[in-house]
Design an enzyme around this catalytic site. Structure first.
Site, mmCIF file in Angstrom:
data_model
loop_
_atom_site.group_PDB
_atom_site.id
_atom_site.type_symbol
_atom_site.label_atom_id
_atom_site.label_comp_id
_atom_site.label_asym_id
_atom_site.label_seq_id
_atom_site.Cartn_x
_atom_site.Cartn_y
_atom_site.Cartn_z
ATOM 1 C CB ILE A 8 -0.903 0.050 1.254
ATOM 2 C CG1 ILE A 8 -1.722 -1.229 1.401
ATOM 3 C CG2 ILE A 8 -1.833 1.262 1.193
ATOM 4 C CD1 ILE A 8 -2.496 -1.293 2.704
ATOM 5 C CB SER A 12 2.636 6.726 7.388
ATOM 6 O OG SER A 12 2.374 7.886 6.608
ATOM 7 C CB SER A 13 -1.477 9.116 8.250
ATOM 8 O OG SER A 13 -1.232 9.768 7.015
ATOM 9 C CE1 TYR A 144 -7.011 14.678 -4.207
ATOM 10 C CE2 TYR A 144 -9.389 14.776 -4.532
ATOM 11 C CZ TYR A 144 -8.270 14.153 -3.998
ATOM 12 O OH TYR A 144 -8.414 13.002 -3.246
#
Length: 269
Positions: A8, A12-13, A144
């Site tokens: 993945i 980390s978050s 985005y």
């Protein structure tokens, strides 16, 4: 069942950590990535390795590391991404290039890195984390939307190109979830002389309120787990609130100008 090894990006978050934790609890061997894993010394949900999706060398090194340790990569989840807001006219070009490098070129290069291995083993799953924002051009989030829309279209194309290799390629498109994405989001600087100042500020406030009141990202993790265990998952898998998913249905059936009016009303523009 054979051991399933998951890689993945951006683990980390946020959504990536939720997905990794959920899959690890289900018995998967999970490797997450971070640009600076040494900053997460207390992290113990799963294994964190170094990877910068903007670096082809870093990508190859991380993929080789997992294969060397585990013998395979069963599932790639392209989750690493960054937010960006601002008027199209006033967004610095270097920031446009940066968001495409992270949100689009990074996942493409990750797929290029794992596809030869998956083709050799005769199977594999790739899940691209896009966004409900990628199905529409949102005001002050145009770049985005563009990166996530582009990733969704590449998913469609690559599925057809790899259909004979035993590889499943699909995407999951989250809506707003309670993560720290706002903290790392780039905001285009707006001067007092900008023609967009008032409406941009109003839209940014609305965006942040939506994230602050959003659902737990574990819902995305459950959707990913479901996709992994389906024999033939759908190409597009939106996950979010009822209204967010309903808006996608409306976009398919409403005239463009009517749908545009709904978005303008939503953002009070």
């Amino acid at each position: 069942m054979d051991k399933q090894v998951v890689l993945i990006t951006g683990g980390s978050s946020g959504i990536g950590k939720s997905i990794g934790t959920y899959l690890a609890e289900k018995g998967y061997t999970v490797y997450g990535t971070a640009r600076n894993p040494q900053n997460y010394s207390d992290f113990n949900a799963f294994i964190l390795i170094q990877l910068d999706v903007k670096s082809a060398e870093s990508i190859q090194k991380a993929v080789s590391e997992v294969i060397s340790k585990e013998g395979k990569i069963s599932i790639l989840i392209n989750n690493a991404g960054v937010g960006i807001t601002g008027p199209v006219e006033e967004t610095p070009h270097e920031e446009i290039l940066n968001v495409f490098d992270i949100n689009f070129h990074g996942p493409v290069n990750m797929m290029k890195a794992v596809l030869p291995h998956m083709r050799e083993q005769g199977r594999g799953t790739i899940i691209n984390v896009t966004s409900i924002a990628g199905y529409m051009g949102l005001p002050y989030r145009g770049f985005y939307s563009a990166t996530k829309g582009a990733l969704g279209l590449i998913t469609e194309a690559l599925r057809m190109e790899t259909k004979d290799f035993g590889i499943t390629i699909t995407n999951v498109a989250p809506g707003d979830f309670a993560t720290n994405i706002a903290a790392g989001r780039y905001h285009s600087p707006i001067s007092g002389q900008s023609h967009y100042q008032e409406k941009y500020s109003k839209t940014l406030k609305s965006i942040n309120e939506d994230v602050d009141s959003a659902d737990d990202p574990v819902k995305v993790a459950r959707k990913v787990y479901k996709i992994i265990n389906q024999e033939s998952p759908k190409i597009h898998n939106p996950v979010g609130s009822f209204l967010q998913k309903f808006s996608l249905g409306l976009k398919k059936i409403l005239p463009d100008k009517v749908y545009e009016k709904l978005l303008l009303n939503h953002y009070k523009l």
